[in-house]
Write an enzyme that holds these catalytic residues in place. Structure first.
Site, mmCIF file in Angstrom:
data_model
loop_
_atom_site.group_PDB
_atom_site.id
_atom_site.type_symbol
_atom_site.label_atom_id
_atom_site.label_comp_id
_atom_site.label_asym_id
_atom_site.label_seq_id
_atom_site.Cartn_x
_atom_site.Cartn_y
_atom_site.Cartn_z
ATOM 1 C CE LYS A 53 19.828 32.423 -4.854
ATOM 2 N NZ LYS A 53 19.458 31.034 -4.550
ATOM 3 C CE1 TYR A 267 18.045 29.593 3.906
ATOM 4 C CE2 TYR A 267 19.903 29.170 5.367
ATOM 5 C CZ TYR A 267 19.402 29.371 4.094
ATOM 6 O OH TYR A 267 20.241 29.326 3.038
ATOM 7 C CE1 TYR A 293 16.921 29.139 -0.109
ATOM 8 C CE2 TYR A 293 18.967 27.880 -0.129
ATOM 9 C CZ TYR A 293 18.284 29.048 0.158
ATOM 10 O OH TYR A 293 18.946 30.108 0.716
HETATM 11 C C1 LIG Z 1 18.589 30.742 -3.400
HETATM 12 C C2 LIG Z 1 17.887 29.468 -3.659
HETATM 13 C C3 LIG Z 1 16.483 29.403 -3.735
HETATM 14 C C4 LIG Z 1 15.587 30.564 -3.445
HETATM 15 O O1 LIG Z 1 15.628 31.558 -4.426
HETATM 16 P P1 LIG Z 1 15.375 33.067 -3.992
HETATM 17 O O2 LIG Z 1 15.505 33.822 -5.235
HETATM 18 O O3 LIG Z 1 16.421 33.389 -2.963
HETATM 19 O O4 LIG Z 1 14.005 33.132 -3.390
HETATM 20 C C5 LIG Z 1 15.895 28.201 -4.037
HETATM 21 N N1 LIG Z 1 16.645 27.099 -4.243
HETATM 22 C C6 LIG Z 1 17.985 27.113 -4.168
HETATM 23 C C7 LIG Z 1 18.712 25.839 -4.387
HETATM 24 C C8 LIG Z 1 18.653 28.297 -3.880
HETATM 25 O O5 LIG Z 1 19.985 28.285 -3.797
#
Ligand SMILES: *Cc1c(COP(=O)(O)O)cnc(C)c1O
Length: 340
Positions: A53, A267, A293
Site C-alpha cells: 500500500k 477472506y 494475503y
Molecule cells: C492489500 C494487500 C494485498 C492485495 O493487494 P490489492 O492491491 O488489494 O489487490 C496483498 N498483500 C498484502 C499483504 C496486502 O496488504
C-alpha cells in the site's frame, strides 16, 4: 508513458530488493528440476513495517495534499495492512486519519481485534472505529466525510486497499522498477505471481508491464472473490488506470489472469496451505509472509510449482506484498511446537 507528470510524495524505500530464493527453489524442485524462484521485496517498503500500500499512497497522499486535505479517511478489514500504512503516511505528513474497520471474519479474540495492525493504527494516532461485516463501507466513509466537512475539516477519502486509478499508479511505477532491475541483473522474468485482493496491485502492474511491452505475464492469486469477479475487477481498474495514464485501450482481457483456488473458507480465514507456506518461507528463506494475503499467494505458487505449471528453466518472481504484522493477529493459526 510519462509517470512523472503525476504528483507523488516519497514514502517508500525504493527500489525494493529483487532476490533469488535458492533454498526454496531447491526444496520445491522435483526430479526433473524446477523453476528458479525470485522474490520482489515489497514487504520492505519501509513505512510502518512496509507493504504494497505504500507505493499506492505515494500517489494518493500527493493528491490529498494537492486538494488541501487536512484529514484522510480509509477502510479495511480489522487486520488491514492498508489501514496501517495509511495511518503511518498520515502521521508523517501531519494529517489526521480516520480508519473504519469492517469485521469480515467474526473473530473476537483480543489478538485479532487489538494486536497486529490494529495496535499500529492506534500507535500512529489514527482514530479507529468498527463496522459490522457486510456494511457498505464506501457509504460509511462518505457519511463520516460529511460529518467532518460539517465540522469544518477537509477530508480526503481513500478507497479500500487504495485501489483506484491514482493508487494503481504506484504499481505502474513498480512495473517500471522491476523491468529496469531485471535488465540490470540480466534476468529474464517469465512470470510474476502475487496475492490479489482489492485489485489495485495487479491492475497497476499489468498496466505498467503492458505499457512497457514487456511480455511478462502476471498471475494474481485471489484471497476473497471468485475468479470471474476478481478478473473483472482487475480488468476494469486496469482499463481505467491505462486511461488515466493517457494510454486508453492498451490492456485487454487476456492480460488479466487470476487463480482463486486458494481462498479457502473466505477472506482472512486461515487455510492449511497458508500455514504451510508461511512456515516454509520462514524456515527456508528467513522471510515472513502474512496469513491473509502473501501466505495464500505463496500457497498457490507452491501448489502450482508442484503441478508443473512452470518450466524448469523459467524464472518466476513472487511479489511479496507485505503484511507480516498480521501474524500477531493470528497467533493460534500456526500450531507451533512446544519449547525445549
Ligand atoms: C492489500 C494487500 C494485498 C492485495 O493487494 P490489492 O492491491 O488489494 O489487490 C496483498 N498483500 C498484502 C499483504 C496486502 O496488504
Amino acid at each position: 508513458m510519462n509517470l512523472a507528470r503525476f504528483p507523488r510524495i516519497r514514502l517508500g524505500h525504493l527500489p525494493t530488493p529483487l532476490e533469488p530464493m535458492e533454498r526454496l527453489s531447491r526444496h520445491l524442485a522435483g526430479p526433473g528440476g524446477g523453476p528458479k524462484l525470485w522474490i520482489k521485496r515489497d514487504d520492505c517498503t519501509g513505512l510502518a513495517t512496509g507493504g504494497n500500500k505504500t507505493r499506492k499512497l505515494e500517489y494518493l497522499m500527493a493528491e490529498a495534499l494537492a486538494q488541501g486535505a487536512d484529514t484522510v479517511i480509509t477502510q479495511g478489514a480489522t487486520q488491514s495492512n492498508h489501514a496501517r500504512q495509511t495511518a503511518a503516511a498520515a502521521a508523517k505528513l501531519g494529517l489526521l486519519c480516520h480508519i473504519l474497520l469492517e469485521d469480515r471474519t467474526g473473530y473476537t479474540d483480543a489478538a485479532y481485534a487489538q494486536s497486529g495492525n490494529v495496535l499500529l493504527d492506534k500507535l500512529h494516532g489514527a482514530t479507529v472505529s468498527r463496522r459490522p461485516g457486510g456494511a457498505d463501507m464506501a457509504a460509511e466513509m462518505e457519511a463520516l466525510a460529511g460529518e467532518l466537512r460539517a465540522a469544518g475539516r477537509k477530508p480526503y477519502v481513500i478507497p479500500g486497499g487504495g485501489s483506484n486509478p491514482v493508487g494503481a499508479l504506484g504499481y505502474v511505477n513498480a512495473a517500471l522498477e522491476l523491468v529496469n532491475q531485471a535488465a540490470e541483473m540480466g534476468l529474464r522474468i517469465d512470470h510474476v505471481v502475487h496475492a490479489t485482493g482489492s485489485a489495485g496491485t495487479q491492475a497497476g502492474l499489468v498496466t505498467g508491464l503492458v505499457a512497457l511491452n514487456s511480455n511478462i505475464p502476471v498471475l494474481g492469486i485471489g484471497v476473497r472473490a471468485p475468479r470471474d469477479k476478481q478478473e473483472a475487477n482487475v480488468l476494469a481498474l486496469a482499463e481505467r488506470t491505462a486511461e488515466h495514464l493517457g494510454l486508453p485501450g492498451i490492456v485487454r482481457a487476456e492480460h488479466v489472469v487470476a487463480n482463486c483456488d486458494y481462498v479457502g473458507q473466505g477472506y482472512g480465514i486461515p487455510t492449511e496451505g497458508m500455514v504451510r507456506a508461511v512456515r516454509l518461507l520462514a524456515e527456508q528463506e528467513g522471510i515472513l509472509l502474512d496469513p491473509v494475503y502473501s501466505g495464500k499467494g505463496m500457497a498457490g505458487l507452491i501448489d502450482l510449482v508442484g503441478k508443473g505449471r512452470f518450466r524448469p528453466d523459467e524464472n518466476v518472481v513472487f511479489l511479496h506484498t507485505g503484511g507480516a504484522v498480521g501474524l500477531f493477529g493470528y497467533p493460534d493459526a500456526f500450531g507451533l511446537p512446544p519449547e525445549a
